[in-house]
Write an enzyme that holds these catalytic residues in place. Structure first.
Site, PDB file in Angstrom:
ATOM      1  N   GLU A 135      40.379 -31.112  47.513  1.00  0.00           N
ATOM      2  CA  GLU A 135      40.990 -31.651  46.992  1.00  0.00           C
ATOM      3  C   GLU A 135      42.695 -31.016  47.053  1.00  0.00           C
ATOM      4  O   GLU A 135      42.514 -29.888  46.099  1.00  0.00           O
ATOM      5  CB  GLU A 135      41.284 -32.908  46.323  1.00  0.00           C
ATOM      6  CG  GLU A 135      42.323 -33.904  45.863  1.00  0.00           C
ATOM      7  CD  GLU A 135      42.039 -34.939  45.410  1.00  0.00           C
ATOM      8  OE1 GLU A 135      41.141 -35.198  44.684  1.00  0.00           O
ATOM      9  OE2 GLU A 135      43.478 -34.885  44.395  1.00  0.00           O
ATOM     10  N   GLU A 140      52.582 -35.833  44.902  1.00  0.00           N
ATOM     11  CA  GLU A 140      52.286 -36.499  43.329  1.00  0.00           C
ATOM     12  C   GLU A 140      53.502 -36.245  42.324  1.00  0.00           C
ATOM     13  O   GLU A 140      53.590 -35.661  42.118  1.00  0.00           O
ATOM     14  CB  GLU A 140      50.983 -35.786  42.994  1.00  0.00           C
ATOM     15  CG  GLU A 140      50.492 -36.918  42.467  1.00  0.00           C
ATOM     16  CD  GLU A 140      48.940 -37.010  42.022  1.00  0.00           C
ATOM     17  OE1 GLU A 140      48.347 -36.261  41.913  1.00  0.00           O
ATOM     18  OE2 GLU A 140      48.221 -37.797  41.735  1.00  0.00           O
TER      19      GLU A 140
END
Ligand SMILES: *[C@@H]1O[C@H](CO)[C@@H](O)[C@H](O)[C@H]1NC(C)=O
Ligand SMILES: *[C@@H]1O[C@H](CO)[C@@H](O)[C@H](O)[C@H]1NC(C)=O
Length: 340
Positions: A135, A140
Site C-alpha cells: 500500500e 493522508e
C-alpha cells in the site's frame, strides 16, 4: 532547464541509461471518473463513522458531481446522522485499472478538511490480499493537521533507511521506518512533509496544488512523492501544463521523473529500493483510491489531541454544517506508464 520540457536523447546521454520512458496512459478529468472508477460501499476497514454510498445515490444527492472539467466528492453536510446508522454519507472510489511502475500527476483544487475528517489518496495491490503487494499512501492526514503524511504499508521485512545519503534525499521528516503493516499498530513507514500548505485548510486556502508519485522498479528511489502548492513558482512545466497527448518525442514526462532531482528539486518523501526492502516481493500493480472517512482508527484516536472539541463520533452525527468543507475537488489525474 527545470521548468522546460525535458529533451530525452540529451538527458539520456548526460545522466545514465534510462531504463524506461513513460508515456501518458490515462487521463481522468471530470466525468472520466464515473466510467473508470468503482464506488466502494463496504464497511470502512478502518472503523470510521462513515456510510460509503454507491454511485447512483451519490449522483442523486450531489455528493458526487462531475462536469467537463471538474470532479467533486463530498461528505453529506445537510443531515444529522441517526444513532443506528452506519455513519455519515461519504465516498470511496477505486480505479478499475491497476498500475505498477508509473508517474502519477494529481492536480488537486481542494481536499476534505476539518475535525473528524480522515481523507486519503492512496494505492493498494490489485491482487492482495492486503498487505500483500503493498500500500502506498500519497495524501493522508486527520482533523486539523497541516502537514501531509506519506507512507508505505507492506508485508514483513521492509525497513527504510534514515533520511540522507546514499539514496534518501528528501525534504520531509521520517516518522517511522518499519513498513511492516503487522507491527506498530499498522503505522507503516511514514514521512511528514515540510513543504508548507501540503494538507488541510492551508492547502485549500492556497488553491490546492500538485502531488506527483513516481514508482520505479529498476532505479532508485523506488517510490518518490513531490508536492507543490498552487502558486509555487517551482512547479515544473510538465506538471502544471502537461505535454500534449499524444506526446511529442520531447514531450515525455518520464525523463524528468526518472532523474527528477536535477529538474524538480528534492522530493518531499522518498522510499528507496534497498537491501532491507526489495521492490519485487513487496510491491505489484496497484489500484488508486480516494476516500473520506470520519473518526475511526486514526482520526478518532487523535481527535482531542488535534484540537477538536467534544467526542468525535458525536461531532460527526450532530454537526452536518461542519462538513461543508469536507470535499475533494479534482482538476485532473494523469497516469504515465512505461513505454516499452
Ligand atoms: C452540486 O455540487 C457541485 C460541486 O460542489 C456544485 O457546484 C453544484 O452547485 C451542486 N448542485 C446542487 C444542485 O446543489
Ligand atoms: C523536520 O526536520 C528538520 C530538520 O531536518 C527540523 O528542523 C524540523 O523541525 C522538523 N520538522 C518537524 C515537524 O518535526
Amino acid at each position: 532547464m527545470r521548468t522546460g520540457y525535458p529533451f530525452l536523447p540529451l538527458l539520456a546521454l548526460l545522466i545514465r541509461p534510462v531504463s524506461a520512458n513513460f508515456l501518458l496512459a490515462d487521463t481522468y478529468i471530470g466525468r472520466d471518473f464515473l466510467q473508470s472508477w468503482t464506488w466502494e460501499t463496504f464497511d470502512d476497514p478502518t472503523h470510521g463513522r462513515v456510510n460509503y454510498i454507491d454511485q447512483p445515490t451519490a449522483l442523486a444527492s450531489n455528493l458526487t458531481f462531475a462536469s467537463d472539467d471538474k470532479f467533486v466528492m463530498r461528505a453529506d453536510f445537510q443531515n444529522v446522522v441517526q444513532p443506528p446508522a452506519r455513519g455519515r454519507n461519504s465516498i470511496r472510489i477505486r480505479s478499475n485499472k491497476a498500475y505498477d511502475e508509473a508517474v502519477v500527476v494529481l492536480d488537486l483544487q481542494h481536499m476534505p478538511e476539518g475535525c473528524s475528517t480522515w481523507p486519503a489518496f492512496w494505492s493498494l495491490s490489485q491482487q492482495g490480499p492486503w498487505p500483500n503487494g503493498g500500500e502506498i499512501d500519497i495524501i493522508e492526514g486527520v482533523n486539523m493537521n497541516t502537514a501531509n503524511l506519506a507512507s508505505l504499508h507492506t508485508t514483513p521485512n521492509c525497513m527504510m533507511p534514515p533520511a540522507g545519503p546514499p539514496n534518501r534525499f528528501m525534504s520531509g521528516n521520517v516518522t517511522s521506518s518499519n513498513c511492516d503493516a503487522n507491527v506498530n499498530f499498522n503505522q507503516g513507514c511514514g514521512v511528514q512533509f515540510s513543504t508548507p500548505a501540503s494538507y488541510g485548510s492551508d492547502f485549500n486556502a492556497a488553491g490546492g496544488g500538485y502531488f506527483v508519485l513516481v514508482r520505479s522498479r529498476t532505479s532508485n528511489p523506488g517510490v518518490s512523492i513531490w508536492f507543490w502548492s498552487r502558486n509555487d513558482d517551482r512547479v515544473p512545466l510538465e506538471v502544471r501544463s502537461p505535454p500534449p497527448n499524444p506526446p511529442t518525442a520531447a514531450g515525455l514526462v518520464a525523463p524528468a521523473a526518472m532523474y527528477p532531482t536535477a529538474w524538480w528539486g528534492e522530493p518531499d518523501a522518498v522510499f528507496p529500493l534497498c537491501d532491507n526492502c526489495d521492490y519485487a516481493s513487496h510491491f505489484d500493480a496497484h489500484n488508486f483510491v480516494f476516500d473520506l472517512t470520519f473518526c475511526g482508527d486514526w482520526a478518532g484516536t487523535a481527535y482531542s489531541t488535534s484540537g477538536c472539541p467534544g467526542d468525535c463520533n458525536d461531532h460527526v452525527d450532530n454537526n452536518p454544517q461542519d462538513f461543508l468543507d469536507a470535499y475533494w475537488e479534482i482538476n485532473s489525474l494523469r497516469i504515465y506508464s512505461p513505454a516499452n
